[in-house]
Design a protein around this motif. Sequence first.
Motif, PDB file in Angstrom:
ATOM      1  N   TYR A 183      64.047  80.746  14.711  1.00  0.00           N
ATOM      2  CA  TYR A 183      64.192  81.798  15.924  1.00  0.00           C
ATOM      3  C   TYR A 183      65.742  81.293  16.365  1.00  0.00           C
ATOM      4  CZ  TYR A 183      59.777  84.052  15.644  1.00  0.00           C
ATOM      5  OH  TYR A 183      58.568  84.432  15.284  1.00  0.00           O
ATOM      6  N   HIS A 184      66.669  82.374  16.683  1.00  0.00           N
ATOM      7  CA  HIS A 184      67.711  82.362  17.286  1.00  0.00           C
ATOM      8  C   HIS A 184      67.573  83.077  18.408  1.00  0.00           C
ATOM      9  CE1 HIS A 184      72.465  82.579  17.452  1.00  0.00           C
ATOM     10  NE2 HIS A 184      71.779  81.889  18.339  1.00  0.00           N
ATOM     11  N   VAL A 185      67.511  82.742  19.646  1.00  0.00           N
ATOM     12  CA  VAL A 185      67.582  83.349  21.047  1.00  0.00           C
ATOM     13  C   VAL A 185      68.671  83.408  21.839  1.00  0.00           C
ATOM     14  CG1 VAL A 185      66.089  83.773  23.151  1.00  0.00           C
ATOM     15  CG2 VAL A 185      65.020  82.815  20.993  1.00  0.00           C
ATOM     16  N   ARG A 186      69.073  84.492  22.292  1.00  0.00           N
ATOM     17  CA  ARG A 186      70.258  84.396  23.142  1.00  0.00           C
ATOM     18  C   ARG A 186      69.921  85.479  24.293  1.00  0.00           C
ATOM     19  NH1 ARG A 186      75.615  85.681  20.081  1.00  0.00           N
ATOM     20  NH2 ARG A 186      75.450  83.314  19.464  1.00  0.00           N
ATOM     21  N   ALA A 187      70.329  85.341  25.306  1.00  0.00           N
ATOM     22  CA  ALA A 187      70.232  86.067  26.480  1.00  0.00           C
ATOM     23  C   ALA A 187      68.870  86.901  26.924  1.00  0.00           C
ATOM     24  CB  ALA A 187      71.552  87.091  26.517  1.00  0.00           C
ATOM     25  N   GLY A 188      67.815  86.271  26.367  1.00  0.00           N
ATOM     26  CA  GLY A 188      66.416  86.598  26.550  1.00  0.00           C
ATOM     27  C   GLY A 188      65.974  87.843  25.463  1.00  0.00           C
ATOM     28  N   ALA A 245      65.243  82.045  31.614  1.00  0.00           N
ATOM     29  CA  ALA A 245      65.799  81.353  32.815  1.00  0.00           C
ATOM     30  C   ALA A 245      66.233  79.990  32.390  1.00  0.00           C
ATOM     31  CB  ALA A 245      64.481  81.091  33.730  1.00  0.00           C
ATOM     32  N   ALA A 246      67.550  79.968  32.404  1.00  0.00           N
ATOM     33  CA  ALA A 246      68.214  78.735  31.958  1.00  0.00           C
ATOM     34  C   ALA A 246      67.725  77.471  32.596  1.00  0.00           C
ATOM     35  CB  ALA A 246      69.666  78.851  32.192  1.00  0.00           C
ATOM     36  N   ASP A 267      58.695  72.812  29.309  1.00  0.00           N
ATOM     37  CA  ASP A 267      57.786  73.558  30.033  1.00  0.00           C
ATOM     38  C   ASP A 267      57.742  75.104  29.286  1.00  0.00           C
ATOM     39  OD1 ASP A 267      57.301  71.639  32.036  1.00  0.00           O
ATOM     40  OD2 ASP A 267      58.752  72.387  33.291  1.00  0.00           O
ATOM     41  N   ALA A 268      58.745  75.412  28.797  1.00  0.00           N
ATOM     42  CA  ALA A 268      58.727  76.616  27.800  1.00  0.00           C
ATOM     43  C   ALA A 268      57.927  76.791  26.704  1.00  0.00           C
ATOM     44  CB  ALA A 268      60.243  76.936  27.686  1.00  0.00           C
ATOM     45  N   LEU A 269      58.130  75.660  26.208  1.00  0.00           N
ATOM     46  CA  LEU A 269      57.453  75.352  24.603  1.00  0.00           C
ATOM     47  C   LEU A 269      56.008  75.044  24.959  1.00  0.00           C
ATOM     48  CD1 LEU A 269      59.158  73.132  22.294  1.00  0.00           C
ATOM     49  CD2 LEU A 269      58.849  75.610  22.317  1.00  0.00           C
ATOM     50  N   ARG A 270      55.422  74.400  26.094  1.00  0.00           N
ATOM     51  CA  ARG A 270      54.187  74.231  26.151  1.00  0.00           C
ATOM     52  C   ARG A 270      53.324  75.625  26.717  1.00  0.00           C
ATOM     53  NH1 ARG A 270      53.624  69.446  29.908  1.00  0.00           N
ATOM     54  NH2 ARG A 270      55.093  70.347  31.242  1.00  0.00           N
ATOM     55  N   SER A 271      54.150  76.316  27.557  1.00  0.00           N
ATOM     56  CA  SER A 271      53.557  77.744  27.661  1.00  0.00           C
ATOM     57  C   SER A 271      53.316  78.574  26.592  1.00  0.00           C
ATOM     58  CB  SER A 271      54.378  78.264  28.990  1.00  0.00           C
ATOM     59  OG  SER A 271      54.586  77.659  29.935  1.00  0.00           O
ATOM     60  N   LEU A 272      54.345  78.656  25.850  1.00  0.00           N
ATOM     61  CA  LEU A 272      54.131  79.329  24.612  1.00  0.00           C
ATOM     62  C   LEU A 272      53.011  79.059  23.752  1.00  0.00           C
ATOM     63  CD1 LEU A 272      58.114  79.915  23.593  1.00  0.00           C
ATOM     64  CD2 LEU A 272      56.377  81.635  24.419  1.00  0.00           C
ATOM     65  N   ALA A 273      52.910  77.543  23.514  1.00  0.00           N
ATOM     66  CA  ALA A 273      51.797  77.140  22.635  1.00  0.00           C
ATOM     67  C   ALA A 273      50.434  77.471  23.436  1.00  0.00           C
ATOM     68  CB  ALA A 273      52.008  75.595  22.469  1.00  0.00           C
ATOM     69  N   ALA A 274      50.543  77.330  24.437  1.00  0.00           N
ATOM     70  CA  ALA A 274      49.007  77.743  25.276  1.00  0.00           C
ATOM     71  C   ALA A 274      48.589  79.129  24.919  1.00  0.00           C
ATOM     72  CB  ALA A 274      49.268  77.298  26.777  1.00  0.00           C
ATOM     73  N   LEU A 275      49.945  79.999  25.032  1.00  0.00           N
ATOM     74  CA  LEU A 275      49.524  81.269  24.885  1.00  0.00           C
ATOM     75  C   LEU A 275      49.314  81.658  23.331  1.00  0.00           C
ATOM     76  CD1 LEU A 275      49.798  84.246  26.145  1.00  0.00           C
ATOM     77  CD2 LEU A 275      52.133  84.492  25.490  1.00  0.00           C
ATOM     78  N   SER A 334      52.495  74.762  16.303  1.00  0.00           N
ATOM     79  CA  SER A 334      53.641  73.515  16.397  1.00  0.00           C
ATOM     80  C   SER A 334      55.279  74.296  16.604  1.00  0.00           C
ATOM     81  CB  SER A 334      53.535  72.386  15.303  1.00  0.00           C
ATOM     82  OG  SER A 334      52.337  72.056  15.438  1.00  0.00           O
ATOM     83  N   ALA A 335      56.045  73.686  17.395  1.00  0.00           N
ATOM     84  CA  ALA A 335      57.120  74.151  17.354  1.00  0.00           C
ATOM     85  C   ALA A 335      58.226  73.017  17.986  1.00  0.00           C
ATOM     86  CB  ALA A 335      57.271  75.217  18.272  1.00  0.00           C
ATOM     87  N   ALA A 336      59.718  72.981  17.567  1.00  0.00           N
ATOM     88  CA  ALA A 336      60.454  72.143  18.191  1.00  0.00           C
ATOM     89  C   ALA A 336      61.740  73.147  18.500  1.00  0.00           C
ATOM     90  CB  ALA A 336      60.977  71.223  17.150  1.00  0.00           C
ATOM     91  N   ALA A 337      62.406  72.875  19.620  1.00  0.00           N
ATOM     92  CA  ALA A 337      63.436  73.732  19.971  1.00  0.00           C
ATOM     93  C   ALA A 337      64.592  73.262  20.746  1.00  0.00           C
ATOM     94  CB  ALA A 337      62.949  74.849  21.054  1.00  0.00           C
ATOM     95  N   LEU A 338      65.671  73.647  20.720  1.00  0.00           N
ATOM     96  CA  LEU A 338      66.873  73.224  21.462  1.00  0.00           C
ATOM     97  C   LEU A 338      67.687  74.117  22.281  1.00  0.00           C
ATOM     98  CD1 LEU A 338      69.882  73.536  20.060  1.00  0.00           C
ATOM     99  CD2 LEU A 338      69.136  71.670  18.678  1.00  0.00           C
ATOM    100  N   ARG A 339      68.053  73.939  23.356  1.00  0.00           N
ATOM    101  CA  ARG A 339      69.158  74.863  24.034  1.00  0.00           C
ATOM    102  C   ARG A 339      70.616  74.165  23.979  1.00  0.00           C
ATOM    103  NH1 ARG A 339      66.627  75.384  28.708  1.00  0.00           N
ATOM    104  NH2 ARG A 339      65.896  77.672  28.500  1.00  0.00           N
ATOM    105  N   PHE A 340      71.301  74.888  23.459  1.00  0.00           N
ATOM    106  CA  PHE A 340      72.838  74.691  23.230  1.00  0.00           C
ATOM    107  C   PHE A 340      73.466  74.841  24.445  1.00  0.00           C
ATOM    108  CE2 PHE A 340      77.258  75.632  21.976  1.00  0.00           C
ATOM    109  CZ  PHE A 340      77.289  74.292  21.245  1.00  0.00           C
ATOM    110  N   LEU A 341      74.026  73.593  25.254  1.00  0.00           N
ATOM    111  CA  LEU A 341      74.681  73.539  26.614  1.00  0.00           C
ATOM    112  C   LEU A 341      76.118  73.649  26.475  1.00  0.00           C
ATOM    113  CD1 LEU A 341      72.425  70.849  28.087  1.00  0.00           C
ATOM    114  CD2 LEU A 341      71.951  73.327  28.224  1.00  0.00           C
ATOM    115  N   ASP A 342      76.770  73.427  25.425  1.00  0.00           N
ATOM    116  CA  ASP A 342      78.308  73.182  25.511  1.00  0.00           C
ATOM    117  C   ASP A 342      78.761  74.274  24.784  1.00  0.00           C
ATOM    118  OD1 ASP A 342      80.640  72.171  25.993  1.00  0.00           O
ATOM    119  OD2 ASP A 342      80.526  70.614  24.633  1.00  0.00           O
TER     120      ASP A 342
END
Length: 262
Positions: free
Chosen positions: A137-142, A226-227, A233-241, A254-262
């Motif tokens: 998944y590619h997520v941008r601006a919600g 929310a940046a 915390d975001a992944l933990r909440s999604l997995a629980a849901l 299971s999931a792995a994710a990153l937020r691009f900061l630069d």
Amino acid sequence: MVIKRGSLAESRGARLRVESAEVSLQGERDSNQDRVNVALAEQAVLLSACDGMGGHAEGERAAEVAQRTLLDRFWHASQPLLDPFGFLHLGLGAAHEALVTLGAQLPVELRPRSTCAVCLVQQGSAFWAHVGDSRVYHVRAGQVLERTRDHSHVELLVREGLISAGQMQTHPLRNFVESCLGGDPILPEMTLSPRRALQPGDVLLVCTDGFWSGLEDAHIAGAFRAADTPMRDALRSLAALALKNAGDASDNTSAAALRFLD
């Protein structure tokens, strides 16, 4: 249950800054056949999600071998990678060959198999590939900007307009995967993305079907809106849901994710 803390990697020379996390829950299964990982290097990051196919021999080992093959190639490659598409294609091919070798002495129906989704981030861009129904998944601006399309029968039915996306989770053929690593020696169907330019705040997520099948796109996108919410915390909440929505039928999640900061 495995939940890894979020991590922050920065390389001033390459100006690569990301926040990452991973989660893997067993769900209502006898074992966890998922393997997810975030490999953080100075100038590149590799996200991977492998799902050993239940009902086949040594599903856990299949996912483990597939992921280890990809990670070994990543850590031994010069970074940033000169040919990201070649790396993804050859890496999945090598993982497939490793699983074929692993099950060579077994009957075809018992040979270890795995789905796989992998995403490479470097030099302000993302490149991804997948086999089966593990997703990127590619997520941008919600919003979910893009996601991979499963190599599955129900995905084909959705594309042809015969069922809705919401009917995928309850369709009797929902677990029928049309492409995977391992099994038949012939190289499986795999799909590679074009290069995707990233913007600060973009989120890349790889996951197994036990994760996405219990969620809607709005859930996934909203968790990262929310940046200032830590990735773990975001992944933990999604997995629980996802587990809650699946109930007694919940799969490894299971999931792995990153937020691009630069």
